[in-house]
Design a protein around this motif. Structure first.
Motif, PDB file in Angstrom:
ATOM      1  N   ALA A 174       0.835  -1.211   0.000  1.00  0.00           N
ATOM      2  CA  ALA A 174       0.000   0.000   0.000  1.00  0.00           C
ATOM      3  C   ALA A 174       0.864   1.252   0.000  1.00  0.00           C
ATOM      4  O   ALA A 174       0.581   2.226  -0.720  1.00  0.00           O
ATOM      5  CB  ALA A 174      -0.923  -0.011   1.211  1.00  0.00           C
ATOM      6  N   TRP A 175       1.933   1.269   0.801  1.00  0.00           N
ATOM      7  CA  TRP A 175       2.833   2.437   0.842  1.00  0.00           C
ATOM      8  C   TRP A 175       3.504   2.644  -0.506  1.00  0.00           C
ATOM      9  O   TRP A 175       3.659   3.767  -0.982  1.00  0.00           O
ATOM     10  CB  TRP A 175       3.892   2.253   1.927  1.00  0.00           C
ATOM     11  CG  TRP A 175       3.348   2.149   3.318  1.00  0.00           C
ATOM     12  CD1 TRP A 175       2.215   2.745   3.806  1.00  0.00           C
ATOM     13  CD2 TRP A 175       3.903   1.397   4.395  1.00  0.00           C
ATOM     14  NE1 TRP A 175       2.044   2.408   5.128  1.00  0.00           N
ATOM     15  CE2 TRP A 175       3.061   1.576   5.523  1.00  0.00           C
ATOM     16  CE3 TRP A 175       5.022   0.575   4.532  1.00  0.00           C
ATOM     17  CZ2 TRP A 175       3.310   0.983   6.751  1.00  0.00           C
ATOM     18  CZ3 TRP A 175       5.280  -0.022   5.760  1.00  0.00           C
ATOM     19  CH2 TRP A 175       4.432   0.183   6.855  1.00  0.00           C
ATOM     20  N   GLU A 176       3.928   1.515  -1.113  1.00  0.00           N
ATOM     21  CA  GLU A 176       4.622   1.614  -2.391  1.00  0.00           C
ATOM     22  C   GLU A 176       3.678   2.142  -3.472  1.00  0.00           C
ATOM     23  O   GLU A 176       4.053   2.999  -4.277  1.00  0.00           O
ATOM     24  CB  GLU A 176       5.169   0.244  -2.791  1.00  0.00           C
ATOM     25  CG  GLU A 176       6.019   0.264  -4.044  1.00  0.00           C
ATOM     26  CD  GLU A 176       6.708  -1.049  -4.335  1.00  0.00           C
ATOM     27  OE1 GLU A 176       7.408  -1.121  -5.361  1.00  0.00           O
ATOM     28  OE2 GLU A 176       6.559  -2.002  -3.541  1.00  0.00           O
ATOM     29  N   LYS A 177       2.442   1.644  -3.473  1.00  0.00           N
ATOM     30  CA  LYS A 177       1.464   2.080  -4.479  1.00  0.00           C
ATOM     31  C   LYS A 177       1.165   3.571  -4.335  1.00  0.00           C
ATOM     32  O   LYS A 177       0.991   4.286  -5.335  1.00  0.00           O
ATOM     33  CB  LYS A 177       0.183   1.266  -4.327  1.00  0.00           C
ATOM     34  CG  LYS A 177      -0.875   1.608  -5.365  1.00  0.00           C
ATOM     35  CD  LYS A 177      -2.117   0.746  -5.177  1.00  0.00           C
ATOM     36  CE  LYS A 177      -3.186   1.109  -6.219  1.00  0.00           C
ATOM     37  NZ  LYS A 177      -4.421   0.288  -6.039  1.00  0.00           N
TER      38      LYS A 177
ATOM     39  N   ILE B  22      12.165   8.357  13.599  1.00  0.00           N
ATOM     40  CA  ILE B  22      12.236   9.817  13.466  1.00  0.00           C
ATOM     41  C   ILE B  22      11.554  10.275  12.178  1.00  0.00           C
ATOM     42  O   ILE B  22      10.789  11.245  12.163  1.00  0.00           O
ATOM     43  CB  ILE B  22      13.700  10.289  13.508  1.00  0.00           C
ATOM     44  CG1 ILE B  22      14.347   9.941  14.849  1.00  0.00           C
ATOM     45  CG2 ILE B  22      13.793  11.779  13.227  1.00  0.00           C
ATOM     46  CD1 ILE B  22      13.707  10.603  16.044  1.00  0.00           C
ATOM     47  N   ALA B  23      11.820   9.570  11.064  1.00  0.00           N
ATOM     48  CA  ALA B  23      11.250   9.972   9.772  1.00  0.00           C
ATOM     49  C   ALA B  23       9.730   9.896   9.807  1.00  0.00           C
ATOM     50  O   ALA B  23       9.036  10.822   9.357  1.00  0.00           O
ATOM     51  CB  ALA B  23      11.809   9.085   8.662  1.00  0.00           C
ATOM     52  N   ARG B  24       9.180   8.810  10.323  1.00  0.00           N
ATOM     53  CA  ARG B  24       7.722   8.647  10.372  1.00  0.00           C
ATOM     54  C   ARG B  24       7.090   9.674  11.318  1.00  0.00           C
ATOM     55  O   ARG B  24       6.014  10.210  11.024  1.00  0.00           O
ATOM     56  CB  ARG B  24       7.371   7.224  10.793  1.00  0.00           C
ATOM     57  CG  ARG B  24       7.651   6.178   9.714  1.00  0.00           C
ATOM     58  CD  ARG B  24       7.382   4.761  10.216  1.00  0.00           C
ATOM     59  NE  ARG B  24       7.572   3.783   9.159  1.00  0.00           N
ATOM     60  CZ  ARG B  24       6.640   3.411   8.292  1.00  0.00           C
ATOM     61  NH1 ARG B  24       5.433   3.949   8.350  1.00  0.00           N
ATOM     62  NH2 ARG B  24       6.898   2.510   7.355  1.00  0.00           N
ATOM     63  N   TYR B  25       7.739   9.911  12.441  1.00  0.00           N
ATOM     64  CA  TYR B  25       7.207  10.905  13.379  1.00  0.00           C
ATOM     65  C   TYR B  25       7.164  12.282  12.720  1.00  0.00           C
ATOM     66  O   TYR B  25       6.169  13.009  12.825  1.00  0.00           O
ATOM     67  CB  TYR B  25       8.070  10.928  14.640  1.00  0.00           C
ATOM     68  CG  TYR B  25       7.776  12.099  15.557  1.00  0.00           C
ATOM     69  CD1 TYR B  25       6.597  12.145  16.295  1.00  0.00           C
ATOM     70  CD2 TYR B  25       8.665  13.167  15.658  1.00  0.00           C
ATOM     71  CE1 TYR B  25       6.305  13.228  17.117  1.00  0.00           C
ATOM     72  CE2 TYR B  25       8.384  14.250  16.481  1.00  0.00           C
ATOM     73  CZ  TYR B  25       7.209  14.274  17.216  1.00  0.00           C
ATOM     74  OH  TYR B  25       6.925  15.350  18.021  1.00  0.00           O
ATOM     75  N   LYS B  26       8.255  12.644  12.037  1.00  0.00           N
ATOM     76  CA  LYS B  26       8.302  13.965  11.402  1.00  0.00           C
ATOM     77  C   LYS B  26       7.276  14.082  10.273  1.00  0.00           C
ATOM     78  O   LYS B  26       6.707  15.158  10.051  1.00  0.00           O
ATOM     79  CB  LYS B  26       9.715  14.250  10.883  1.00  0.00           C
ATOM     80  CG  LYS B  26      10.731  14.526  11.986  1.00  0.00           C
ATOM     81  CD  LYS B  26      10.376  15.783  12.766  1.00  0.00           C
ATOM     82  CE  LYS B  26      11.370  16.098  13.853  1.00  0.00           C
ATOM     83  NZ  LYS B  26      11.014  17.332  14.602  1.00  0.00           N
ATOM     84  N   MET B  27       7.022  12.983   9.556  1.00  0.00           N
ATOM     85  CA  MET B  27       5.965  13.011   8.536  1.00  0.00           C
ATOM     86  C   MET B  27       4.623  13.340   9.179  1.00  0.00           C
ATOM     87  O   MET B  27       3.842  14.144   8.662  1.00  0.00           O
ATOM     88  CB  MET B  27       5.881  11.660   7.827  1.00  0.00           C
ATOM     89  CG  MET B  27       6.991  11.378   6.840  1.00  0.00           C
ATOM     90  SD  MET B  27       6.796   9.762   6.041  1.00  0.00           S
ATOM     91  CE  MET B  27       5.308  10.037   5.088  1.00  0.00           C
TER      92      MET B  27
ATOM     93  N   ASP C  40      -0.223   8.811   7.100  1.00  0.00           N
ATOM     94  CA  ASP C  40      -0.561  10.159   6.651  1.00  0.00           C
ATOM     95  C   ASP C  40      -1.364  10.940   7.692  1.00  0.00           C
ATOM     96  O   ASP C  40      -1.634  12.135   7.499  1.00  0.00           O
ATOM     97  CB  ASP C  40      -1.379  10.086   5.356  1.00  0.00           C
ATOM     98  CG  ASP C  40      -0.562   9.521   4.202  1.00  0.00           C
ATOM     99  OD1 ASP C  40       0.636   9.815   4.131  1.00  0.00           O
ATOM    100  OD2 ASP C  40      -1.140   8.783   3.371  1.00  0.00           O
ATOM    101  N   ALA C  41      -1.760  10.271   8.766  1.00  0.00           N
ATOM    102  CA  ALA C  41      -2.579  10.933   9.784  1.00  0.00           C
ATOM    103  C   ALA C  41      -1.706  11.857  10.635  1.00  0.00           C
ATOM    104  O   ALA C  41      -0.552  11.545  10.921  1.00  0.00           O
ATOM    105  CB  ALA C  41      -3.259   9.896  10.671  1.00  0.00           C
TER     106      ALA C  41
END
Length: 873
Positions: free
Chosen positions: A16-19, A61-66, A798-799
């Motif tokens: 799903a992430w890749e798509k 860190i990357a996911r948190y910052k997103m 994305d939330a």
């Protein structure tokens, strides 16, 4: 009830992430950017748990910052040139290129199941022609700006592999691959002028507030700024004087001899005239140039027969010795020795029976208990010691006969006074020097970036024209792979590649056959990631947006050279127009993670046929009757706990096996939860099992909440939501401060609270969805599945990150202990703002107090608001 199936959900959400191109980084001026980078790996072909821990930290860190609204760049690449690939080619008869790209493909396949939020579209390897072609362009720009030069230099030479070795490739005086004793050899080499930036690189460390203090100190020590005295010793034969540099001019009255490097001009002159000197110098050159080799190696000396006059006493003559521990490229290549206060000098003097004279003694007045030379007369009972008296520079000592008239002073005070005296007297000059030497980048090997210059008999050294870049490595010639079975540099033996036309005059010429040190490849890759397909080293628009690296993560073993060279390159790239001024310090924050360790299982009953220890893999042993044994044979095992994972000790854990058994989220959760990230973490099967059970428990809790009647009411909604908001606050603080284990501890606690809660369906649903959001940086697949199961909109990645409601963090009630005659007997929960009088009424009505009073009145009733109630009977 549905079942928690990591194999199913992890593949589903990765697809799903890749798509959705979720992690593809695109410049967006409307968002604040965040660049997180882990030190990229060497493609050994095998992912290990250290990789898993390192990349998971960056991923959190990357996911948190997103989720906090940042536009995140999180790339991956491979540091792919170097000797291991060439060695593999020698061993297998294959080619380094095939070996390297095969390993890269394998490691990418191993990394993708971890679910890392990487922008794979930006991936490159430093051995890609596209990458090293731009590195060659960068080299030419640096050459044009005077940042690169060529000179003769003494290097570490491996006589078997016939190549120059970096200091880090010399182990115990031997080549890291061949095992041959390393020699000193003078070769013409290419150098980066990093020493010109010594002061700037040093002073800028003060501004790196988000770097570990220990890393800044290591860099400071490596740059090694010191103020000393430069002066000359007049020779008695009236030849040119010998100029020396010393950082301890306060010890000049303890001088024993003048020492020169085997590569000093005087030594070379004597070498040409005297066979004994020539033989001695040749012996010296068999030793390595590393500090370790010099400090730990045997001290060798040769008395030249020359004499010099002491600058403060023309009747005091000192002998001149050639000494193998003096380097030509530091200071002037000559020193005066003060053995009483320098251990290396003392070792030398003891060996060659040279005088030892003290310049100072302990300030306490206790004379030379370490007993040297003429001071023994002061204390006949003292035993001669082989330990020099070297007090800290901030410690006061008492000078015996200081030329500037000092009696008692610290080392720092004495150094400054000595320099001032010499300058005023006109026989010396205060000079600031740095330990940092220029960076030699020439390597005599095939698998590296070719240095883009040509040697022409008519024009000399000629830079290749940029339009002729890249200068590609030869891969195949007439269907035959390059022969790596012969020691030495294959490029020297490849005439169709080596022989070329001069870019300047067009006459026959030869390419430079040295390739670049692999440290060059890793010193600018962070900048290339901002525009990895650009036709120039960087795209300044992209670099200006994405740089600097906001968070850099890697091992402490790279704390000195890699980081120092990267800081130099960032400055050089600014000078050559490839990076903006703001990026001369490329890494805003640095985190150095600990290792993943595992017990070593050593066979206690036998060795192999060569008498070497036998080590067993973790899956080959088991616990039996309180003893660790080999499963198949029952042989007893000696367990060595918490050791660094090593293939040679068979104590490695295969990440793919763990993912297959438990799922990637379990591996990620365990490496983050067991200890603070800067410390080592020990991988244990029981720890992995416990992590898996917890994630299964979270999924079952989600399943239970999902099955509740949506309209079901409860009694504890507010209490649950208060705990939820406290958990949001604590986990947010934990992630932002790299306290991942502390954040996970809070998540464990909140999971337990939610499991026991009697709140209604709506509150529990809100709590489980928030729990999923807080877990999503650590266990992204499980979090996505919970989010979808509970009807969350879109992808959880994305939330927006949940924000704690400050009002919910304020406790409505407070628990007050009740002490009766000084002993705690009960407690009472009251509104935080309840008046003192109301609290007294509730306390007097409490059953425990009523029983103690037995109808009487209390002697005293003391209420300390918000803390405690004391009842005195």
């Amino acid at each position: 009830m549905t079942r928690y199936s990591p194999a199913e959900i992890e593949a589903k959400w990765q697809a799903a992430w890749e798509k959705a191109d979720t992690f593809k980084a695109v410049r967006d001026e409307s968002k604040p950017k965040y660049y997180v980078l882990e030190m990229f790996p060497y493609p050994s072909g095998k992912l290990h748990m250290g990789h898993v821990r390192n990349y998971t930290m960056g991923d959190v860190i990357a996911r948190y910052k997103m989720s906090t609204g940042h536009n995140v760049l999180h790339p991956m690449g491979f540091d792919a040139f170097g000797m291991p690939a060439e060695n593999a080619a020698m061993a297998s008869g294959g080619h380094p290129k095939d070996w390297t790209y095969g390993n890269i493909d394998t490691m990418v396949e191993q990394m993708k199941p971890l679910g890392l939020s990487l922008d794979w579209s930006r991936m490159f390897a430093t051995c890609d022609v596209e990458y090293y072609g731009q590195q060659q362009a960068l080299f030419l720009d640096m050459l044009d700006k005077g940042l690169v030069y060529r000179k003769n230099a003494v290097v570490n030479w491996d006589p078997v592999d016939m190549t120059v070795l970096a200091n880090e490739q010399v182990e115990n005086g031997r080549g890291w691959r061949s095992g041959a004793l390393v020699e000193r050899r003078e070769l013409t080499q290419w150098f980066f002028k990093i020493s010109d930036m010594s002061e700037e690189l040093l002073s800028a460390l003060d501004g790196l507030d988000n770097w570990p203090a220990k890393v800044r100190l290591m860099q400071e020590n490596w740059i090694g700024k010191s103020r000393g005295l430069q002066f000359s010793f007049e020779r008695t034969d009236r030849a040119a004087p010998i100029e020396v540099y010393t950082t301890r001019p306060d010890t000049l009255m303890g001088a024993s001899f003048v020492g020169i490097s085997p590569d000093h001009p005087i030594a070379r002159e004597l070498e040409a005239q005297n066979a004994e000197v020539a033989a001695f110098v040749a012996e010296c050159r068999k030793g390595g140039t590393t500090e370790e080799a010099i400090e730990t190696g045997e001290k060798l000396g040769f008395d030249t027969g020359l004499k010099v006059k002491h600058p403060l006493d023309p009747n005091w003559e000192l002998p001149v010795w050639i000494a193998n521990f003096i380097l030509m490229d530091y200071g002037t290549g000559a020193i005066f020795a003060c053995p009483a206060h320098d251990q290396r000098d003392l070792d030398f003097c003891r060996k060659y029976d040279l005088p030892v004279k003290a310049a100072f003694e302990e300030a306490s007045g206790e004379t030379y208990v370490w007993g040297i030379s003429d001071t023994l007369a002061k204390n006949p009972n003292a035993e001669q010691s082989d330990i020099a008296f070297v007090p800290p520079k901030n410690e006061k000592v008492r000078f015996i006969n200081h030329f500037a008239g000092l009696t008692e002073a610290t080392g720092e005070e004495a150094i400054n006074a000595s320099v001032d005296f010499a300058e005023k007297a006109g026989w010396g000059e205060g000079v600031t020097k740095y330990r940092l030497r220029d960076w030699g980048l020439s390597r005599q090997r095939y698998w590296g970036c070719p240095i883009p210059v040509v040697h022409c008999n008519s024009c000399g050294v000629v830079p290749e024209k940029k339009e002729n870049l890249p200068v590609e490595l030869p891969y195949d010639e007439e269907g035959k792979a390059i022969d790596f079975s012969v020691p030495g540099n294959p490029l020297d033996r490849h005439p169709t590649w080596r022989d070329c036309a001069c870019p300047s005059c067009g006459k026959p010429a030869q390419r430079e056959t040295d390739t670049m040190d692999t440290f060059v490849d890793s010193s600018w890759y962070f900048a290339r990631f901002t525009a990895p397909r650009a036709s120039t080293p960087t795209d300044l628009t992209e670099a200006d947006y994405w740089m600097n690296v906001d968070q850099y993560i890697g091992g402490i073993e790279h704390a000195i050279l890699h980081l120092l060279y990267s800081r130099f390159f960032a400055r050089a790239m600014n000078i050559t127009g490839h990076l903006p001024e703001k990026s001369i310090e490329p890494f805003n924050a640095l985190f150095t993670q600990g290792m993943v360790t595992h017990a070593i299982y050593k066979n206690a009953e036998r060795t192999d046929d060569n008498g070497r220890a036998i080590y067993h893999y973790p899956n080959e042993v088991e616990e039996r009757d309180g003893q660790t044994v080999v499963k198949e044979t029952g042989e007893k095992i000696t367990v060595i706990p918490s050791a660094k994972m090593s293939k040679s000790k068979n104590n490695v854990v295969d990440p793919l096996a763990i993912i297959s058994a438990y799922g990637a989220d379990t591996a990620r959760w365990f490496v983050l939860s067991d200890s603070p990230p800067e410390r080592d973490v020990e991988w244990t099967a029981s720890g992995a099992e416990a992590a898996h059970k917890h994630l299964n428990r979270v999924w079952n809790l989600c399943d239970k909440i999902g099955a509740m009647d949506p309209g079901a009411k409860g009694q504890e909604d507010e209490a649950l939501l208060r705990e939820m908001h406290k958990t949001i606050r604590d986990v947010t603080l934990g992630v932002e401060s790299f306290g991942f284990n502390a954040a996970i501890a809070k998540l464990y606690g909140f999971t337990a609270t939610l499991a026991k809660s009697k709140a209604g369906a709506a509150a529990q649903k809100q709590a489980i969805m928030t729990l999923a959001q807080l877990m999503s940086p650590m266990t992204p697949h499980l979090a996505e599945d919970i989010w979808a199961h509970q009807g969350g909109e879109g992808l959880i990645v994305d939330a927006p990150w949940p924000v704690a409601d400050e009002a919910m963090l304020v406790e409505a009630n407070v628990t007050l202990p009740i002490q009766i005659n000084g002993k705690r007997r009960a407690e009472i929960s009251v509104p935080k703002d309840m008046s003192k009088e109301e609290v007294e009424k509730l306390v007097l009505a409490h059953e425990a107090v009523q029983r103690a009073l037995d109808g009487a009145q209390p002697k005293k009733l003391i209420v300390v608001p918000g803390r405690i109630v004391n009842v005195v009977i």
